[in-house]
Design a protein around this motif. Structure first.
Motif, short mmCIF file in Angstrom:
data_model
loop_
_atom_site.label_atom_id
_atom_site.label_comp_id
_atom_site.label_asym_id
_atom_site.label_seq_id
_atom_site.Cartn_x
_atom_site.Cartn_y
_atom_site.Cartn_z
N CYS A 183 -25.86 5.01 -2.44
CA CYS A 183 -26.60 5.76 -3.64
C CYS A 183 -25.61 6.71 -4.06
O CYS A 183 -24.79 7.04 -3.53
CB CYS A 183 -27.83 6.42 -2.99
N ASN A 184 -25.73 6.87 -5.52
CA ASN A 184 -24.72 7.90 -6.32
C ASN A 184 -25.47 8.81 -7.02
O ASN A 184 -26.52 8.18 -7.62
CB ASN A 184 -23.82 7.11 -7.01
N ALA A 185 -25.18 10.10 -7.14
CA ALA A 185 -25.81 10.97 -8.06
C ALA A 185 -24.79 11.88 -8.84
O ALA A 185 -23.62 11.97 -8.03
CB ALA A 185 -26.54 11.91 -6.99
N ARG A 186 -25.01 12.13 -10.04
CA ARG A 186 -24.09 13.00 -10.57
C ARG A 186 -24.91 14.25 -11.18
O ARG A 186 -26.05 14.03 -11.65
CB ARG A 186 -23.58 12.30 -11.82
N THR A 187 -24.02 15.30 -10.83
CA THR A 187 -24.87 16.70 -11.52
C THR A 187 -24.50 16.96 -12.83
O THR A 187 -23.81 16.21 -13.57
CB THR A 187 -24.47 17.97 -10.68
N TYR A 188 -25.23 17.59 -13.67
CA TYR A 188 -25.15 18.04 -14.96
C TYR A 188 -23.70 18.60 -15.16
O TYR A 188 -23.32 18.62 -16.32
CB TYR A 188 -26.35 19.01 -15.63
N ALA A 189 -23.13 19.28 -14.05
CA ALA A 189 -21.72 19.64 -14.40
C ALA A 189 -20.67 18.76 -14.23
O ALA A 189 -19.42 18.77 -14.52
CB ALA A 189 -21.43 20.84 -13.09
N GLY A 190 -21.28 17.44 -13.84
CA GLY A 190 -20.27 16.39 -14.01
C GLY A 190 -19.64 15.70 -12.43
O GLY A 190 -18.91 15.02 -12.32
N ALA A 191 -19.97 16.56 -11.66
CA ALA A 191 -19.65 16.19 -10.02
C ALA A 191 -20.47 14.94 -9.42
O ALA A 191 -21.88 14.85 -9.75
CB ALA A 191 -19.86 17.44 -9.23
N GLY A 192 -19.71 14.09 -8.98
CA GLY A 192 -20.39 12.92 -8.28
C GLY A 192 -20.41 12.90 -6.87
O GLY A 192 -19.32 13.47 -6.43
N TYR A 193 -21.44 12.49 -6.19
CA TYR A 193 -21.53 12.24 -4.86
C TYR A 193 -22.08 10.95 -4.38
O TYR A 193 -22.74 10.26 -5.37
CB TYR A 193 -22.68 13.44 -4.37
N TRP A 194 -21.64 10.65 -2.95
CA TRP A 194 -22.02 9.35 -2.62
C TRP A 194 -22.71 9.54 -1.13
O TRP A 194 -22.55 10.55 -0.61
CB TRP A 194 -20.53 8.41 -2.28
N GLY A 195 -23.81 8.57 -0.94
CA GLY A 195 -24.22 8.37 0.32
C GLY A 195 -23.54 7.73 1.29
O GLY A 195 -22.39 7.35 0.77
N GLN A 196 -23.68 7.65 2.48
CA GLN A 196 -23.02 7.17 3.54
C GLN A 196 -23.21 5.44 3.20
O GLN A 196 -22.21 4.90 4.08
CB GLN A 196 -23.42 7.54 4.88
N GLY A 197 -24.04 5.09 2.62
CA GLY A 197 -24.25 3.63 2.53
C GLY A 197 -25.13 2.90 3.61
O GLY A 197 -25.56 3.28 4.50
N THR A 198 -25.79 1.68 3.05
CA THR A 198 -26.55 1.11 3.95
C THR A 198 -26.31 -0.53 3.66
O THR A 198 -26.25 -1.09 2.79
CB THR A 198 -28.11 1.19 3.70
N GLN A 199 -26.12 -1.22 4.86
CA GLN A 199 -25.82 -2.83 4.94
C GLN A 199 -26.91 -3.57 4.66
O GLN A 199 -28.12 -3.48 5.25
CB GLN A 199 -25.32 -2.94 6.24
N VAL A 200 -26.56 -4.42 3.66
CA VAL A 200 -27.64 -5.43 3.22
C VAL A 200 -27.06 -6.82 3.50
O VAL A 200 -25.68 -7.05 3.10
CB VAL A 200 -27.94 -5.43 1.74
N THR A 201 -27.35 -7.60 4.18
CA THR A 201 -27.03 -9.02 4.68
C THR A 201 -27.90 -10.15 4.17
O THR A 201 -29.17 -9.83 4.82
CB THR A 201 -26.57 -9.08 6.16
N VAL A 202 -27.55 -10.81 3.28
CA VAL A 202 -28.40 -12.00 3.03
C VAL A 202 -27.95 -13.28 3.57
O VAL A 202 -26.82 -13.73 3.16
CB VAL A 202 -28.67 -12.38 1.42
N SER A 203 -28.88 -13.77 4.70
CA SER A 203 -28.03 -14.94 5.24
C SER A 203 -29.44 -15.70 5.92
O SER A 203 -30.34 -15.28 6.63
CB SER A 203 -27.14 -14.57 6.41
N SER A 204 -29.10 -17.06 6.02
CA SER A 204 -30.21 -17.93 6.74
C SER A 204 -29.57 -18.17 8.17
O SER A 204 -30.25 -18.91 8.89
CB SER A 204 -30.30 -19.12 5.99
#
Length: 115
Positions: free
Chosen positions: A94-115
């Motif tokens: 997930c990414n977010a940007r403030t009105y001041a232009g600063a960007g932030y990231w979350g820690q991430g979540t794994q998605v695995t698509v497999s049979s």
């Protein structure tokens, strides 16, 4: 302090669905988005929206399958992923940007698509 916390990843079979959530706090955001990074590849944009939600864009590879939505009252954004393919596998951020232009990231979540 801005915090983004993703959840909802997991293992799913091809053709299945997952819904990712991102809880945002500590800031006022002009835009938010979802990115993903597959093993050995660069991080790429999947979907992005301005905070009003009137403008949402998607990567060509997910158009028609993924839907980004937000709940402003709860400061949440979601990514509904349908008809998942093995090539959708990766860490989703997930990414977010403030009105001041600063960007932030979350820690991430794994998605695995497999049979």
């Amino acid at each position: 302090q801005v915090q983004l916390v993703e959840s909802g990843g997991g293992l799913v079979q091809p053709g299945g669905s997952l819904r990712l959530s991102c809880a945002a706090s500590g800031g006022t955001f002009s835009s938010m988005g979802w990115y993903r990074q597959a093993p050995g590849k660069e991080r790429e944009s999947v979907a992005a929206t301005n905070w009003s939600g009137f403008s949402t864009s998607y990567a060509d590879s997910v158009k028609g399958r993924f839907t980004m939505s937000r709940d402003n009252a709860k400061n949440m954004v979601y990514l509904q992923m349908n008809s998942l393919k093995p090539e959708d596998t990766g860490i989703y951020y997930c990414n977010a940007r403030t009105y001041a232009g600063a960007g932030y990231w979350g820690q991430g979540t794994q998605v695995t698509v497999s049979s």
